[in-house]
Design a protein around this motif. Structure first.
Motif, PDB file in Angstrom:
ATOM      1  N   GLU A  33      -3.950  17.382 -19.934  1.00 10.10           N
ATOM      2  CA  GLU A  33      -3.360  17.010 -18.575  1.00 10.10           C
ATOM      3  C   GLU A  33      -4.257  15.537 -18.190  1.00 10.10           C
ATOM      4  O   GLU A  33      -4.835  14.902 -18.784  1.00 10.10           O
ATOM      5  CB  GLU A  33      -4.545  18.309 -16.974  1.00 10.10           C
ATOM      6  CG  GLU A  33      -3.533  19.925 -17.602  1.00 10.10           C
ATOM      7  CD  GLU A  33      -4.636  20.961 -16.861  1.00 10.10           C
ATOM      8  OE1 GLU A  33      -3.811  21.645 -16.120  1.00 10.10           O
ATOM      9  OE2 GLU A  33      -5.877  20.970 -17.541  1.00 10.10           O
ATOM     10  N   ILE A  34      -3.942  15.296 -16.672  1.00  9.27           N
ATOM     11  CA  ILE A  34      -4.272  13.834 -16.536  1.00  9.27           C
ATOM     12  C   ILE A  34      -4.484  14.325 -14.811  1.00  9.27           C
ATOM     13  O   ILE A  34      -3.941  14.572 -14.427  1.00  9.27           O
ATOM     14  CB  ILE A  34      -2.893  13.046 -16.772  1.00  9.27           C
ATOM     15  CG1 ILE A  34      -3.913  11.985 -16.112  1.00  9.27           C
ATOM     16  CG2 ILE A  34      -1.763  13.467 -16.055  1.00  9.27           C
ATOM     17  CD1 ILE A  34      -2.990  10.229 -16.752  1.00  9.27           C
ATOM     18  N   ALA A  35      -5.950  13.555 -14.820  1.00 11.95           N
ATOM     19  CA  ALA A  35      -6.328  12.999 -12.641  1.00 11.95           C
ATOM     20  C   ALA A  35      -6.289  12.305 -12.764  1.00 11.95           C
ATOM     21  O   ALA A  35      -6.298  11.151 -13.283  1.00 11.95           O
ATOM     22  CB  ALA A  35      -7.427  14.067 -12.849  1.00 11.95           C
ATOM     23  N   VAL A  36      -5.300  11.336 -11.769  1.00  7.28           N
ATOM     24  CA  VAL A  36      -5.609  10.677 -11.325  1.00  7.28           C
ATOM     25  C   VAL A  36      -6.120  10.134  -9.777  1.00  7.28           C
ATOM     26  O   VAL A  36      -5.599  10.719  -8.785  1.00  7.28           O
ATOM     27  CB  VAL A  36      -4.405  10.335 -11.076  1.00  7.28           C
ATOM     28  CG1 VAL A  36      -4.048   8.837 -11.088  1.00  7.28           C
ATOM     29  CG2 VAL A  36      -3.340  10.152 -12.808  1.00  7.28           C
ATOM     30  N   ILE A  37      -6.973   9.114  -9.285  1.00  3.12           N
ATOM     31  CA  ILE A  37      -6.935   8.347  -7.792  1.00  3.12           C
ATOM     32  C   ILE A  37      -6.729   7.910  -7.736  1.00  3.12           C
ATOM     33  O   ILE A  37      -6.595   6.726  -9.184  1.00  3.12           O
ATOM     34  CB  ILE A  37      -8.314   9.183  -7.789  1.00  3.12           C
ATOM     35  CG1 ILE A  37      -9.410  10.369  -7.967  1.00  3.12           C
ATOM     36  CG2 ILE A  37      -8.744   8.199  -6.591  1.00  3.12           C
ATOM     37  CD1 ILE A  37     -10.453  10.147  -7.057  1.00  3.12           C
ATOM     38  N   ASP A  38      -5.638   7.318  -7.178  1.00  2.00           N
ATOM     39  CA  ASP A  38      -4.446   5.728  -7.467  1.00  2.00           C
ATOM     40  C   ASP A  38      -5.635   4.896  -6.088  1.00  2.00           C
ATOM     41  O   ASP A  38      -4.606   5.405  -4.895  1.00  2.00           O
ATOM     42  CB  ASP A  38      -4.015   6.099  -7.660  1.00  2.00           C
ATOM     43  CG  ASP A  38      -2.285   4.320  -7.496  1.00  2.00           C
ATOM     44  OD1 ASP A  38      -3.204   3.405  -7.340  1.00  2.00           O
ATOM     45  OD2 ASP A  38      -1.375   4.077  -7.705  1.00  2.00           O
ATOM     46  N   ARG A  39      -6.170   4.180  -5.481  1.00  3.97           N
ATOM     47  CA  ARG A  39      -6.393   3.208  -4.884  1.00  3.97           C
ATOM     48  C   ARG A  39      -5.207   2.273  -4.016  1.00  3.97           C
ATOM     49  O   ARG A  39      -5.616   0.673  -5.183  1.00  3.97           O
ATOM     50  CB  ARG A  39      -7.478   3.094  -4.113  1.00  3.97           C
ATOM     51  CG  ARG A  39      -8.416   4.314  -4.181  1.00  3.97           C
ATOM     52  CD  ARG A  39      -9.780   3.487  -4.229  1.00  3.97           C
ATOM     53  NE  ARG A  39     -10.911   4.634  -4.601  1.00  3.97           N
ATOM     54  CZ  ARG A  39     -11.438   5.373  -5.551  1.00  3.97           C
ATOM     55  NH1 ARG A  39     -11.017   5.449  -6.069  1.00  3.97           N
ATOM     56  NH2 ARG A  39     -12.255   6.232  -4.745  1.00  3.97           N
ATOM     57  N   ILE A  40      -4.389   2.000  -3.768  1.00  4.12           N
ATOM     58  CA  ILE A  40      -3.127   1.403  -3.589  1.00  4.12           C
ATOM     59  C   ILE A  40      -3.640   0.090  -2.515  1.00  4.12           C
ATOM     60  O   ILE A  40      -3.709   0.540  -1.159  1.00  4.12           O
ATOM     61  CB  ILE A  40      -1.608   1.364  -3.247  1.00  4.12           C
ATOM     62  CG1 ILE A  40      -1.753   2.965  -4.079  1.00  4.12           C
ATOM     63  CG2 ILE A  40      -0.760   0.800  -2.764  1.00  4.12           C
ATOM     64  CD1 ILE A  40      -1.033   4.424  -4.104  1.00  4.12           C
ATOM     65  N   THR A  41      -3.313  -0.789  -2.455  1.00  7.50           N
ATOM     66  CA  THR A  41      -3.239  -1.806  -1.799  1.00  7.50           C
ATOM     67  C   THR A  41      -1.530  -2.263  -1.082  1.00  7.50           C
ATOM     68  O   THR A  41      -0.781  -2.644  -2.278  1.00  7.50           O
ATOM     69  CB  THR A  41      -4.030  -3.177  -1.916  1.00  7.50           C
ATOM     70  OG1 THR A  41      -5.309  -2.524  -2.285  1.00  7.50           O
ATOM     71  CG2 THR A  41      -4.329  -4.225  -0.858  1.00  7.50           C
ATOM     72  N   PRO A  42      -1.432  -1.984  -0.950  1.00  5.35           N
ATOM     73  CA  PRO A  42       1.174  -2.638  -0.430  1.00  5.35           C
ATOM     74  C   PRO A  42       0.793  -3.798  -0.254  1.00  5.35           C
ATOM     75  O   PRO A  42      -0.590  -4.876   0.280  1.00  5.35           O
ATOM     76  CB  PRO A  42       0.483  -2.046   1.168  1.00  5.35           C
ATOM     77  CG  PRO A  42       0.031  -0.699   0.946  1.00  5.35           C
ATOM     78  CD  PRO A  42      -1.338  -1.317   0.667  1.00  5.35           C
ATOM     79  N   PRO A  43       1.790  -5.022  -0.938  1.00  5.83           N
ATOM     80  CA  PRO A  43       1.825  -5.980   0.104  1.00  5.83           C
ATOM     81  C   PRO A  43       2.237  -6.647   1.530  1.00  5.83           C
ATOM     82  O   PRO A  43       1.990  -7.569   1.888  1.00  5.83           O
ATOM     83  CB  PRO A  43       3.340  -6.521  -0.696  1.00  5.83           C
ATOM     84  CG  PRO A  43       3.662  -5.100  -0.520  1.00  5.83           C
ATOM     85  CD  PRO A  43       2.960  -4.141  -0.980  1.00  5.83           C
ATOM     86  N   ALA A  44       2.516  -4.946   2.515  1.00 10.00           N
ATOM     87  CA  ALA A  44       2.613  -6.258   4.017  1.00 10.00           C
ATOM     88  C   ALA A  44       1.184  -4.300   4.260  1.00 10.00           C
ATOM     89  O   ALA A  44       2.400  -3.579   4.502  1.00 10.00           O
ATOM     90  CB  ALA A  44       4.210  -5.612   3.685  1.00 10.00           C
ATOM     91  N   ALA A  45       0.942  -4.332   5.221  1.00 11.28           N
ATOM     92  CA  ALA A  45      -0.035  -3.570   5.773  1.00 11.28           C
ATOM     93  C   ALA A  45       1.221  -3.127   6.833  1.00 11.28           C
ATOM     94  O   ALA A  45       1.985  -3.831   7.568  1.00 11.28           O
ATOM     95  CB  ALA A  45      -1.293  -4.556   6.775  1.00 11.28           C
ATOM     96  N   GLY A  46       1.206  -1.972   6.850  1.00  7.52           N
ATOM     97  CA  GLY A  46       1.131  -0.460   7.956  1.00  7.52           C
ATOM     98  C   GLY A  46       3.003  -0.267   8.036  1.00  7.52           C
ATOM     99  O   GLY A  46       3.236  -0.034   8.316  1.00  7.52           O
ATOM    100  N   SER A  47       3.467  -1.387   6.956  1.00  8.87           N
ATOM    101  CA  SER A  47       4.974  -0.908   6.440  1.00  8.87           C
ATOM    102  C   SER A  47       4.871   0.792   5.540  1.00  8.87           C
ATOM    103  O   SER A  47       4.429   0.889   5.120  1.00  8.87           O
ATOM    104  CB  SER A  47       5.596  -1.780   5.898  1.00  8.87           C
ATOM    105  OG  SER A  47       6.191  -2.870   6.361  1.00  8.87           O
ATOM    106  N   PRO A  48       6.190   1.703   6.195  1.00  8.46           N
ATOM    107  CA  PRO A  48       6.677   2.633   5.110  1.00  8.46           C
ATOM    108  C   PRO A  48       6.402   2.087   3.801  1.00  8.46           C
ATOM    109  O   PRO A  48       6.975   0.913   3.338  1.00  8.46           O
ATOM    110  CB  PRO A  48       7.404   3.044   5.454  1.00  8.46           C
ATOM    111  CG  PRO A  48       7.828   2.911   6.978  1.00  8.46           C
ATOM    112  CD  PRO A  48       7.543   1.358   7.499  1.00  8.46           C
TER     113      PRO A  48
END
Length: 692
Positions: A33-48
């Motif tokens: 098993e694996i457990a992941v926390i991924d804090r993602i910074t998108p290239p453009a804020a607010g876009s889906p």
């Protein structure tokens, strides 16, 4: 062995579209098993943002609304959409679960993913991290793993369990296990070797040569793009290249020739494939270019470039000619000997012809432009072609090769020498392209040797149509003419230019495997397993027992299997050529005996005017199993000897080539082949490689 895991199918992504991942991972190898926390910074804020993740995970989002886009299905991936909350610049995903190992590779048995008590291998194909379409990625990676384990990924090593990749990536790799690390600084680059079973001497041999190849390709193409390069030992027998490291099998990396074959090939993939990415929808150009600047470059530096190219043309004729070819634009990855002969061999020869047309200086300028303009973005074959054309109009030689199948075939239609003015000797040579379909625009090298002179006169036959003519005057009488003596042109070899070889048997329209019915049960089972393995690899295998035949197939290739195959003695006259013979007690090659009690032997009929015939003398199940794996990798060999019990290769010979129809001797004495022409591409860097 040198296939690589590349971002094939990636669209024309660019670094400014990159998503940043800050990954915190817990590995639980005992449970898989694996457990992941991924804090993602998108290239453009607010876009889906739409992403995919392995189906075994149920992600929870913070800072965004998450919705499932697909229905319930048995697909490996599930698709989601993240809609960021107002003002949220970072989105956090949390998920855990088991990784599906997927199918194992048919050749070396490695699964698609591994997470168990022996170690971890995860990449994008396992779906262990969220992938946002074709967007490239930057990331930090911090891992909790069992005590004594190390973690390996691309980029910079921050600690035994943490990595940072600041350059854009098209995949994220996570390897972990009980590795022993050896390192050495090479300027600003850290060289590393990770071993599953510690061997300081082996690590030292790799660390001693890795730096010279980084320096070579930095000088030839541009600066190495990563802060480290690592050789990582794999429990499966692979030769894979990833950004800033290579994954070599434990047995593979201990083969002495790997240091100057697979290793430079995988290092170079940091420029082609893992530096400039492949948009394979328009053709995978990377494998052929990498092979040209690694495998071929090294053989060329050793004075063996022509022989390397001849073997490529031989493999093409054996496996890909006669309707089994595909356009270069359609090559994605190696999945058969035919696709390898095209995607690696034919592409390599195209770059060689580009170099001959452009000249070394412009060719290298085009390589550097391709690197500077397109690193960390995905390009197809057309973009590569356009880069070369921009440097030199001679680069247009590539135009007709991307969409056509087949190859030119050359034939001397006329050769004469007649008296000319002032005692001159006038040579007229006319060469014709005989393949079906339109003519190729070619520049075919011709070497002319004359009486009483060591000078070799060299010319290019320029084809604007199906025929080209050379008319030249010489003060002394021409005594030998060679058309394409160094195999500089991608072409279909005449049958007389192809020696008897294993590739010629494997690549025949049909190859019959004749099994020994009288063999003990365990030996016969081993031969059956060999036949099944080869039938999976080749699509031309027919299997028959030796007591079921009244005669050997006359028009098809045949393998006689076993020392006591009842057809061996009847085929002995065909095998007894080129200084070789065999009987029930052993074989003899060039006067050297190889007793059955200590050897396994592979012999071929050297007469290429007949259908191919091969015989394998072996009677130990373990040896037969080893031959099943090994022999497909010895395609250019005409005979082989292995040690019984260890399957160590003791002898590998190429059989002689029949008289080439593109070579004509005009004098009473043959002066021999002309020496290889041109300088090695390595010379343009001013470097010298050490092969110790």
């Amino acid at each position: 062995m040198t296939c690589c895991l590349l971002g094939l199918g990636l669209a024309a992504a660019h670094a400014d579209d990159a998503v940043h991942h800050a990954l915190s991972v817990q590995l639980h190898p005992a449970s898989g098993e694996i457990a992941v926390i991924d804090r993602i910074t998108p290239p453009a804020a607010g876009s889906p943002l739409d992403f995919q993740l392995a189906a075994g995970f149920a992600p929870v989002a913070e800072g965004a609304r998450i919705e499932r886009l697909d229905g319930d299905s048995g697909a490996r991936f599930r698709h989601y959409r993240l809609t960021p909350a107002a003002g949220a610049n970072i989105i956090t995903l949390r998920y855990s679960g088991r990784i599906d190992p997927g199918p194992t590779h048919a050749e070396h048995g490695m699964p698609r993913a591994a997470l168990d008590s022996d170690g971890v291998f995860l990449d994008g194909a396992s779906g262990w991290y969220p992938r946002f379409g074709d967007r490239p990625m930057r990331f930090t990676l911090s891992v909790e793993a069992p005590a004594g384990w190390s973690v390996i990924s691309q980029g910079r090593r921050d600690s035994a369990l943490a990595w940072t990749a600041t350059a854009p990536q098209d995949d994220i790799y996570l390897l972990a296990g009980p590795y022993q690390r050896h390192g050495a600084a090479h300027g600003a680059v850290e060289l590393e070797v990770y071993l599953r079973s510690d061997d300081p001497a082996l690590a030292g041999r790799y660390l001693a040569v890795m730096g010279q190849y980084l320096d070579l390709y930095s000088a030839l193409i541009g600066d190495y793009p990563y802060p480290k390069f690592a050789v990582v030992e794999n429990r499966w027998q692979t030769g894979y290249g990833m950004p800033s490291f290579t994954l070599l099998g434990a047995q593979v990396m201990r083969l002495p020739f790997i240091l100057h074959s697979s290793l430079p090939h995988e290092i170079l993939h940091n420029w082609w494939g893992n530096g400039v990415w492949v948009d394979a929808r328009g053709g995978n150009w990377s494998e052929g270019l990498t092979a040209y600047l690694a495998d071929h470059l090294i053989d060329e530096a050793r004075g063996q470039g022509a022989e390397y190219r001849r073997k490529l043309l031989e493999r093409y004729a054996a496996f890909a000619a006669e309707g089994r070819d595909l356009p270069l634009r359609d090559f994605v990855s190696r999945h058969s000997d035919a696709s390898q002969a095209v995607g690696y061999g034919k592409t390599l020869m195209l770059f060689h012809m580009l170099r001959r047309h452009m000249g070394d200086a412009d060719f290298v300028a085009a390589l550097r432009a391709l690197w500077q303009q397109h690193r960390f973005s995905a390009v197809d074959f057309d973009t590569v072609r356009q880069t070369f054309v921009h440097i030199s109009p001679a680069g247009r030689v590539a135009d007709l090769w991307l969409d056509r199948t087949g190859a030119p075939a050359l034939q001397i239609k006329h050769l004469s020498v007649s008296p000319g003015a002032d005692g001159q000797h006038v040579l007229v040579l006319r060469v014709r392209q005989t393949q079906r379909g339109p003519a190729y625009p070619l520049r075919v090298p011709v070497a002319v040797q004359v009486a009483d002179s060591p000078t070799v006169h060299r010319f290019d036959l320029v084809f604007d149509g199906r025929e080209a003519t050379l008319r030249q005057s010489f003060a002394s009488a021409p005594v030998r003419v060679d058309v394409d003596p160094d195999y500089d042109i991608f072409r279909l070899l005449d049958p007389a230019e192809r020696p008897a070889s294993l590739a010629r048997v494997f690549g025949a329209r049909s190859q019959w495997l004749v099994l020994p019915a009288s063999a003990p049960a365990d030996v016969l089972a081993a031969w059956r397993a060999l036949a099944e393995a080869w039938a999976r690899r080749y699509d031309n295998v027919e299997v028959v027992m030796d007591d079921a035949l009244d005669a050997l197939p006359a028009a098809d290739a045949v393998w006689l299997l076993g020392w006591d195959n009842r057809w061996r003695d009847r085929a002995a006259a065909r095998l007894a050529s080129s200084g070789q013979s065999a009987d029930a007690d052993g074989a003899r090659i060039a006067g050297q005996p190889y007793p059955r009690s200590a050897h396994t032997v592979v012999l071929l009929d050297a007469d290429t005017a007949r259908a191919p015939l091969g015989w394998i003398g072996a009677d130990d199940p373990a040896d037969i199993a080893a031959l099943a794996r090994k022999l497909p990798h010895y395609g250019s060999a005409g005979r082989l000897v292995f040690a019984r019990g260890s399957a160590a290769n003791l002898r590998q010979d190429a059989l002689p080539v029949a008289r080439s129809p593109l070579r004509r001797v005009l004098g009473e004495r043959d002066p021999g082949p002309p020496p290889a022409y041109g300088r090695a591409l390595l010379d343009i860097t001013g470097m010298r490689l050490k092969f110790d």
